[in-house]
Design a protein around this motif. Structure first.
Motif, PDB file in Angstrom:
ATOM      1  N   PRO A   1      38.870 100.985 100.501  1.00 52.59           N
ATOM      2  CA  PRO A   1      38.661 101.689 101.768  1.00 52.59           C
ATOM      3  C   PRO A   1      39.975 102.215 102.353  1.00 52.59           C
ATOM      4  CG  PRO A   1      37.433  99.634 101.742  1.00 52.59           C
ATOM      5  CD  PRO A   1      38.303  99.641 100.514  1.00 52.59           C
ATOM      6  N   GLY A   2      39.922 103.388 102.944  1.00 54.80           N
ATOM      7  CA  GLY A   2      41.112 104.033 103.494  1.00 54.80           C
ATOM      8  C   GLY A   2      41.879 103.177 104.475  1.00 54.80           C
ATOM      9  N   GLU A   3      41.173 102.428 105.307  1.00 54.26           N
ATOM     10  CA  GLU A   3      41.826 101.564 106.285  1.00 54.26           C
ATOM     11  C   GLU A   3      42.673 100.497 105.592  1.00 54.26           C
ATOM     12  OE1 GLU A   3      40.193  98.273 109.316  1.00 54.26           O
ATOM     13  OE2 GLU A   3      39.397 100.299 109.683  1.00 54.26           O
ATOM     14  N   VAL A   4      42.136  99.934 104.506  1.00 53.64           N
ATOM     15  CA  VAL A   4      42.876  98.914 103.752  1.00 53.64           C
ATOM     16  C   VAL A   4      44.105  99.530 103.094  1.00 53.64           C
ATOM     17  CG1 VAL A   4      42.749  97.269 101.837  1.00 53.64           C
ATOM     18  CG2 VAL A   4      40.808  97.524 103.391  1.00 53.64           C
ATOM     19  N   VAL A   5      43.948 100.747 102.573  1.00 52.65           N
ATOM     20  CA  VAL A   5      45.086 101.423 101.937  1.00 52.65           C
ATOM     21  C   VAL A   5      46.194 101.653 102.957  1.00 52.65           C
ATOM     22  CG1 VAL A   5      45.863 103.537 100.794  1.00 52.65           C
ATOM     23  CG2 VAL A   5      43.697 102.505 100.141  1.00 52.65           C
ATOM     24  N   GLY A   6      45.815 102.050 104.164  1.00 54.43           N
ATOM     25  CA  GLY A   6      46.809 102.252 105.220  1.00 54.43           C
ATOM     26  C   GLY A   6      47.568 100.972 105.527  1.00 54.43           C
ATOM     27  N   GLU A   7      46.844  99.874 105.636  1.00 52.29           N
ATOM     28  CA  GLU A   7      47.481  98.581 105.892  1.00 52.29           C
ATOM     29  C   GLU A   7      48.369  98.174 104.719  1.00 52.29           C
ATOM     30  OE1 GLU A   7      44.903  95.415 107.282  1.00 52.29           O
ATOM     31  OE2 GLU A   7      43.518  96.915 108.087  1.00 52.29           O
ATOM     32  N   LEU A   8      47.880  98.424 103.505  1.00 48.88           N
ATOM     33  CA  LEU A   8      48.642  98.082 102.303  1.00 48.88           C
ATOM     34  C   LEU A   8      49.944  98.865 102.247  1.00 48.88           C
ATOM     35  CD1 LEU A   8      48.895  96.653  99.566  1.00 48.88           C
ATOM     36  CD2 LEU A   8      47.471  98.463  98.582  1.00 48.88           C
ATOM     37  N   ARG A   9      49.878 100.158 102.524  1.00 48.45           N
ATOM     38  CA  ARG A   9      51.095 100.982 102.523  1.00 48.45           C
ATOM     39  C   ARG A   9      52.100 100.494 103.559  1.00 48.45           C
ATOM     40  NH1 ARG A   9      47.883 106.502 101.750  1.00 48.45           N
ATOM     41  NH2 ARG A   9      48.038 106.626  99.484  1.00 48.45           N
ATOM     42  N   ALA A  10      51.607 100.189 104.746  1.00 51.40           N
ATOM     43  CA  ALA A  10      52.491  99.722 105.817  1.00 51.40           C
ATOM     44  C   ALA A  10      53.143  98.396 105.426  1.00 51.40           C
ATOM     45  CB  ALA A  10      51.707  99.570 107.119  1.00 51.40           C
TER      46      ALA A  10
ATOM     47  N   GLU B   1      57.142  97.558 104.838  1.00 50.66           N
ATOM     48  CA  GLU B   1      57.806  96.500 105.606  1.00 50.66           C
ATOM     49  C   GLU B   1      58.438  95.447 104.699  1.00 50.66           C
ATOM     50  OE1 GLU B   1      54.945  94.725 108.212  1.00 50.66           O
ATOM     51  OE2 GLU B   1      54.427  96.651 109.110  1.00 50.66           O
ATOM     52  N   SER B   2      57.713  95.088 103.648  1.00 48.49           N
ATOM     53  CA  SER B   2      58.155  93.986 102.782  1.00 48.49           C
ATOM     54  C   SER B   2      59.139  94.420 101.700  1.00 48.49           C
ATOM     55  CB  SER B   2      56.946  93.319 102.119  1.00 48.49           C
ATOM     56  OG  SER B   2      56.342  94.203 101.184  1.00 48.49           O
ATOM     57  N   GLY B   3      59.190  95.719 101.422  1.00 50.53           N
ATOM     58  CA  GLY B   3      60.068  96.200 100.357  1.00 50.53           C
ATOM     59  C   GLY B   3      59.492  95.993  98.967  1.00 50.53           C
TER      60      GLY B   3
ATOM     61  N   GLU C   1      52.651  95.414  93.211  1.00 51.04           N
ATOM     62  CA  GLU C   1      53.042  93.998  93.265  1.00 51.04           C
ATOM     63  C   GLU C   1      52.144  93.229  94.229  1.00 51.04           C
ATOM     64  OE1 GLU C   1      57.839  93.793  92.586  1.00 51.04           O
ATOM     65  OE2 GLU C   1      57.131  94.691  94.451  1.00 51.04           O
ATOM     66  N   ILE C   2      51.913  93.815  95.381  1.00 49.18           N
ATOM     67  CA  ILE C   2      51.102  93.146  96.405  1.00 49.18           C
ATOM     68  C   ILE C   2      49.667  92.966  95.923  1.00 49.18           C
ATOM     69  CG2 ILE C   2      50.171  93.359  98.754  1.00 49.18           C
ATOM     70  CD1 ILE C   2      52.823  95.003  99.342  1.00 49.18           C
ATOM     71  N   VAL C   3      49.085  94.024  95.387  1.00 53.50           N
ATOM     72  CA  VAL C   3      47.700  93.944  94.899  1.00 53.50           C
ATOM     73  C   VAL C   3      47.623  92.959  93.728  1.00 53.50           C
ATOM     74  CG1 VAL C   3      45.831  95.238  93.794  1.00 53.50           C
ATOM     75  CG2 VAL C   3      47.047  96.225  95.734  1.00 53.50           C
ATOM     76  N   GLY C   4      48.592  92.998  92.831  1.00 55.88           N
ATOM     77  CA  GLY C   4      48.602  92.076  91.697  1.00 55.88           C
ATOM     78  C   GLY C   4      48.636  90.619  92.146  1.00 55.88           C
ATOM     79  N   CYS C   5      49.489  90.318  93.129  1.00 55.32           N
ATOM     80  CA  CYS C   5      49.560  88.943  93.654  1.00 55.32           C
ATOM     81  C   CYS C   5      48.262  88.556  94.338  1.00 55.32           C
ATOM     82  CB  CYS C   5      50.726  88.813  94.633  1.00 55.32           C
ATOM     83  SG  CYS C   5      52.334  88.821  93.852  1.00 55.32           S
ATOM     84  N   ALA C   6      47.693  89.476  95.104  1.00 51.10           N
ATOM     85  CA  ALA C   6      46.443  89.183  95.819  1.00 51.10           C
ATOM     86  C   ALA C   6      45.303  88.927  94.840  1.00 51.10           C
ATOM     87  CB  ALA C   6      46.095  90.335  96.756  1.00 51.10           C
ATOM     88  N   VAL C   7      45.205  89.728  93.805  1.00 50.48           N
ATOM     89  CA  VAL C   7      44.139  89.550  92.812  1.00 50.48           C
ATOM     90  C   VAL C   7      44.350  88.240  92.057  1.00 50.48           C
ATOM     91  CG1 VAL C   7      43.135  90.486  90.683  1.00 50.48           C
ATOM     92  CG2 VAL C   7      43.616  92.006  92.608  1.00 50.48           C
ATOM     93  N   SER C   8      45.587  87.935  91.681  1.00 50.97           N
ATOM     94  CA  SER C   8      45.867  86.676  90.978  1.00 50.97           C
ATOM     95  C   SER C   8      45.485  85.477  91.833  1.00 50.97           C
ATOM     96  CB  SER C   8      47.349  86.583  90.616  1.00 50.97           C
ATOM     97  OG  SER C   8      47.668  87.535  89.635  1.00 50.97           O
ATOM     98  N   ALA C   9      45.830  85.528  93.127  1.00 54.13           N
ATOM     99  CA  ALA C   9      45.479  84.424  94.035  1.00 54.13           C
ATOM    100  C   ALA C   9      43.965  84.300  94.172  1.00 54.13           C
ATOM    101  CB  ALA C   9      46.118  84.650  95.406  1.00 54.13           C
ATOM    102  N   TYR C  10      43.288  85.438  94.286  1.00 46.64           N
ATOM    103  CA  TYR C  10      41.834  85.429  94.403  1.00 46.64           C
ATOM    104  C   TYR C  10      41.194  84.824  93.152  1.00 46.64           C
ATOM    105  CZ  TYR C  10      37.034  87.078  94.743  1.00 46.64           C
ATOM    106  OH  TYR C  10      35.675  87.128  94.773  1.00 46.64           O
TER     107      TYR C  10
END
Length: 109
Positions: A72-81, A85-87, A92-101
């Motif tokens: 969803p576009g809203e999630v993509v916006g949050e992901l980009r932000a 912020e995190s550098g 990387e973020i999606v990979g870590c989130a999927v691995s944790a899930y």
């Protein structure tokens, strides 16, 4: 000749590290690296120099595979932000989130 990938570089430095730990001289280790990886002697010595500064082998990065998903576009916006912020990259973020899930899903059967 093309540049080594980060993964290839880590593998070569780790090989140099192992050779030094096993007691090979710089000359012997350079010869082994030259033959094993089709390197110039000069490049082999660069890997050995880097390996001499290590206390333990380098982590070898897993190769990445591009995957297309719909989010969803809203999630993509949050992901980009968050990525900005995190550098970190969005991958990387999606990979870590999927691995944790997936780890959590395996625990619950």
């Amino acid at each position: 000749m093309s540049r080594a990938t980060d993964s290839e570089r880590a593998q070569r430095v780790n090989s140099a590290f192992v050779l030094l730990v096993r007691g090979h001289s710089l000359s012997e280790a350079a010869q082994v690296l030259t033959e094993s990886f089709a390197l110039s002697r000069r490049q082999a010595y660069r890997y050995l120099q880097e390996a001499q500064e290590l206390a333990q082998p380098l982590p070898v990065a897993q190769p990445t595979i591009p995957v297309t998903i719909k989010i969803p576009g809203e999630v993509v916006g949050e992901l980009r932000a968050y990525a900005q912020e995190s550098g970190r990259t969005m991958g990387e973020i999606v990979g870590c989130a999927v691995s944790a899930y997936l780890a959590k899903a395996r625990q619950h059967g």
